[in-house]
Motif scaffolding. Structure first.
Motif, PDB file in Angstrom:
ATOM      1  N   ASP A  15     -11.955  -7.676   7.870  1.00 38.40           N
ATOM      2  CA  ASP A  15     -13.416  -7.660   7.247  1.00 38.40           C
ATOM      3  C   ASP A  15     -13.251  -6.026   6.760  1.00 38.40           C
ATOM      4  OD1 ASP A  15     -14.004 -10.192   7.702  1.00 38.40           O
ATOM      5  OD2 ASP A  15     -15.367  -9.601   9.504  1.00 38.40           O
ATOM      6  N   ILE A  16     -12.773  -5.168   7.566  1.00 43.57           N
ATOM      7  CA  ILE A  16     -13.053  -3.720   7.264  1.00 43.57           C
ATOM      8  C   ILE A  16     -11.977  -3.618   6.072  1.00 43.57           C
ATOM      9  CG2 ILE A  16     -11.977  -1.475   7.979  1.00 43.57           C
ATOM     10  CD1 ILE A  16     -12.855  -2.251  10.859  1.00 43.57           C
ATOM     11  N   LEU A  17     -10.682  -4.111   5.972  1.00 43.27           N
ATOM     12  CA  LEU A  17      -9.806  -4.070   4.951  1.00 43.27           C
ATOM     13  C   LEU A  17     -10.203  -4.881   3.626  1.00 43.27           C
ATOM     14  CD1 LEU A  17      -6.350  -4.149   6.719  1.00 43.27           C
ATOM     15  CD2 LEU A  17      -7.839  -2.095   6.096  1.00 43.27           C
ATOM     16  N   ALA A  18     -11.047  -5.850   3.745  1.00 39.62           N
ATOM     17  CA  ALA A  18     -11.507  -6.443   2.718  1.00 39.62           C
ATOM     18  C   ALA A  18     -12.664  -5.466   2.101  1.00 39.62           C
ATOM     19  CB  ALA A  18     -12.362  -7.643   3.008  1.00 39.62           C
ATOM     20  N   GLY A  19     -13.551  -4.851   2.605  1.00 37.86           N
ATOM     21  CA  GLY A  19     -14.393  -3.904   2.196  1.00 37.86           C
ATOM     22  C   GLY A  19     -13.615  -2.703   1.589  1.00 37.86           C
ATOM     23  N   ARG A  46      -2.319   6.226   3.098  1.00 36.10           N
ATOM     24  CA  ARG A  46      -3.402   7.231   3.849  1.00 36.10           C
ATOM     25  C   ARG A  46      -4.574   6.514   3.573  1.00 36.10           C
ATOM     26  NH1 ARG A  46       0.368  10.825   1.415  1.00 36.10           N
ATOM     27  NH2 ARG A  46      -0.890  10.897  -0.638  1.00 36.10           N
ATOM     28  N   SER A  47      -5.129   5.916   2.499  1.00 32.59           N
ATOM     29  CA  SER A  47      -6.008   5.183   2.393  1.00 32.59           C
ATOM     30  C   SER A  47      -6.563   4.262   3.649  1.00 32.59           C
ATOM     31  CB  SER A  47      -6.514   4.901   1.119  1.00 32.59           C
ATOM     32  OG  SER A  47      -7.803   4.380   0.718  1.00 32.59           O
ATOM     33  N   LEU A  48      -5.524   3.264   3.788  1.00 26.16           N
ATOM     34  CA  LEU A  48      -5.504   2.141   4.810  1.00 26.16           C
ATOM     35  C   LEU A  48      -5.725   2.766   6.208  1.00 26.16           C
ATOM     36  CD1 LEU A  48      -2.705  -0.352   3.318  1.00 26.16           C
ATOM     37  CD2 LEU A  48      -5.293  -0.797   3.756  1.00 26.16           C
ATOM     38  N   THR A  49      -4.882   3.811   6.352  1.00 29.22           N
ATOM     39  CA  THR A  49      -5.026   4.373   7.677  1.00 29.22           C
ATOM     40  C   THR A  49      -6.567   5.048   8.004  1.00 29.22           C
ATOM     41  OG1 THR A  49      -2.633   5.025   7.427  1.00 29.22           O
ATOM     42  CG2 THR A  49      -4.113   6.448   9.246  1.00 29.22           C
ATOM     43  N   GLN A  50      -6.988   5.551   6.889  1.00 33.31           N
ATOM     44  CA  GLN A  50      -8.477   6.052   7.004  1.00 33.31           C
ATOM     45  C   GLN A  50      -9.482   4.612   7.416  1.00 33.31           C
ATOM     46  OE1 GLN A  50      -8.900   8.335   3.363  1.00 33.31           O
ATOM     47  NE2 GLN A  50      -8.928  10.145   4.536  1.00 33.31           N
ATOM     48  N   ALA A  51      -9.255   3.609   6.551  1.00 32.12           N
ATOM     49  CA  ALA A  51      -9.983   2.580   6.634  1.00 32.12           C
ATOM     50  C   ALA A  51      -9.616   1.847   8.252  1.00 32.12           C
ATOM     51  CB  ALA A  51      -9.500   1.375   5.749  1.00 32.12           C
ATOM     52  N   VAL A  52      -8.646   1.797   8.543  1.00 22.87           N
ATOM     53  CA  VAL A  52      -8.354   1.395   9.883  1.00 22.87           C
ATOM     54  C   VAL A  52      -8.919   2.127  10.940  1.00 22.87           C
ATOM     55  CG1 VAL A  52      -6.461   1.092  11.761  1.00 22.87           C
ATOM     56  CG2 VAL A  52      -5.879   0.270   9.206  1.00 22.87           C
ATOM     57  N   THR A  53      -9.093   3.455  11.014  1.00 26.60           N
ATOM     58  CA  THR A  53      -9.748   4.235  11.900  1.00 26.60           C
ATOM     59  C   THR A  53     -11.314   3.981  11.878  1.00 26.60           C
ATOM     60  OG1 THR A  53      -9.959   6.202  10.423  1.00 26.60           O
ATOM     61  CG2 THR A  53      -7.850   6.049  11.855  1.00 26.60           C
ATOM     62  N   ASP A 147      -1.704  -9.750   6.090  1.00 29.81           N
ATOM     63  CA  ASP A 147      -1.086  -9.574   4.586  1.00 29.81           C
ATOM     64  C   ASP A 147      -2.053  -9.466   3.517  1.00 29.81           C
ATOM     65  OD1 ASP A 147       0.570 -10.367   2.318  1.00 29.81           O
ATOM     66  OD2 ASP A 147       0.834 -12.263   2.708  1.00 29.81           O
ATOM     67  N   ILE A 148      -2.177  -7.963   3.165  1.00 30.79           N
ATOM     68  CA  ILE A 148      -2.952  -7.799   2.116  1.00 30.79           C
ATOM     69  C   ILE A 148      -2.360  -7.344   0.838  1.00 30.79           C
ATOM     70  CG2 ILE A 148      -4.739  -6.978   4.055  1.00 30.79           C
ATOM     71  CD1 ILE A 148      -3.836  -3.927   3.388  1.00 30.79           C
ATOM     72  N   ARG A 149      -1.042  -7.976   0.622  1.00 31.55           N
ATOM     73  CA  ARG A 149      -0.445  -7.657  -0.646  1.00 31.55           C
ATOM     74  C   ARG A 149      -1.204  -8.178  -1.906  1.00 31.55           C
ATOM     75  NH1 ARG A 149       5.095 -10.859   0.954  1.00 31.55           N
ATOM     76  NH2 ARG A 149       3.369 -12.071   1.463  1.00 31.55           N
ATOM     77  N   GLU A 150      -2.064  -9.411  -1.784  1.00 26.12           N
ATOM     78  CA  GLU A 150      -2.708  -9.652  -3.076  1.00 26.12           C
ATOM     79  C   GLU A 150      -3.789  -8.680  -3.407  1.00 26.12           C
ATOM     80  OE1 GLU A 150      -4.379 -13.661  -3.694  1.00 26.12           O
ATOM     81  OE2 GLU A 150      -2.487 -14.207  -3.102  1.00 26.12           O
ATOM     82  N   ALA A 151      -4.551  -8.287  -2.335  1.00 23.55           N
ATOM     83  CA  ALA A 151      -5.590  -7.346  -2.237  1.00 23.55           C
ATOM     84  C   ALA A 151      -4.890  -6.034  -2.899  1.00 23.55           C
ATOM     85  CB  ALA A 151      -6.204  -7.032  -1.265  1.00 23.55           C
ATOM     86  N   VAL A 152      -4.022  -5.488  -2.423  1.00 25.65           N
ATOM     87  CA  VAL A 152      -3.370  -4.380  -2.993  1.00 25.65           C
ATOM     88  C   VAL A 152      -2.814  -4.389  -4.311  1.00 25.65           C
ATOM     89  CG1 VAL A 152      -1.606  -2.481  -2.511  1.00 25.65           C
ATOM     90  CG2 VAL A 152      -3.078  -3.537  -0.614  1.00 25.65           C
ATOM     91  N   GLN A 153      -2.238  -5.435  -4.902  1.00 25.84           N
ATOM     92  CA  GLN A 153      -1.847  -5.463  -6.171  1.00 25.84           C
ATOM     93  C   GLN A 153      -3.444  -5.649  -7.082  1.00 25.84           C
ATOM     94  OE1 GLN A 153       1.334  -5.613  -7.076  1.00 25.84           O
ATOM     95  NE2 GLN A 153       0.339  -5.081  -9.125  1.00 25.84           N
ATOM     96  N   GLY A 154      -4.148  -6.105  -6.649  1.00 30.25           N
ATOM     97  CA  GLY A 154      -5.414  -6.258  -7.384  1.00 30.25           C
ATOM     98  C   GLY A 154      -6.028  -4.765  -7.570  1.00 30.25           C
ATOM     99  N   ILE A 155      -5.928  -4.116  -6.657  1.00 32.64           N
ATOM    100  CA  ILE A 155      -6.305  -2.476  -6.592  1.00 32.64           C
ATOM    101  C   ILE A 155      -5.288  -1.820  -7.553  1.00 32.64           C
ATOM    102  CG2 ILE A 155      -6.250  -0.432  -5.467  1.00 32.64           C
ATOM    103  CD1 ILE A 155      -7.137  -1.992  -2.998  1.00 32.64           C
TER     104      ILE A 155
END
Length: 162
Positions: A15-19, A46-53, A147-155
């Motif tokens: 949920d956090i990574l979707a946001g 780096r951005s994912l690390t911040q989101a995870v924290t 697996d967030i490959r699709e989301a990151v490709q969209g970004i």
């Protein structure tokens, strides 16, 4: 550790990574409209690390959030095969009364990451592997792979010229 507990933690992190992906896509589209390039794998990590924290925020885990501790680039007492130094984990979130949440973020398959996550699992932690980028995704017993490959490709594609 019960599999359903690990799955619950993974769902909260998803949920956090979707946001994160929605906000990141908008930012990348705006940056590209201003003539900037898409982000690199290092920038995404780096951005994912911040989101995870942000998992330790009160909105996510409730009143125990004030007791949570977050460690980034935590060194492990394990040397993955073929490496000359101790392994590191991207994010470890300590919460009172529950196993540590251990997160490794990779843009491609990485055998050393699999070894680190297996070590964390064997030590009693909740290991989560966040995967984006290229390559296959290996299944490891007791480790949840997000697996967030699709989301990151969209970004990466956000705002790209057609």
């Amino acid at each position: 550790m019960p599999e359903e507990d690990l799955q619950g933690m993974a769902i909260m992190l998803e949920d956090i990574l979707a946001g994160w992906s929605q906000g990141a896509a908008a930012a990348v589209a705006q940056n590209r409209a201003n003539g900037h390039r898409p982000p690199t794998n290092a920038e995404i990590t780096r951005s994912l690390t911040q989101a995870v924290t942000s998992f330790r925020n009160e909105n996510v885990i409730g009143p125990i959030a004030k007791y949570a501790r977050v460690y980034r680039e935590l060194r492990l007492p394990v040397v993955p095969d073929g490496k000359g130094r101790f392994g590191r984990l991207d994010v470890v979130i300590w919460l009172p009364g529950v196993p540590d949440l251990v997160v490794k973020i990779d843009s491609r398959p990485n055998a050393a990451s699999a070894q680190k996550l297996a070590f964390a699992r064997d030590a009693g932690a909740y290991p989560l592997w966040v995967r984006f980028g290229t390559g296959g995704i290996e299944k490891i017993d007791g480790v949840v792979v997000l697996d967030i490959r699709e989301a990151v490709q969209g970004i990466l594609d956000a705002g790209a010229p057609e």
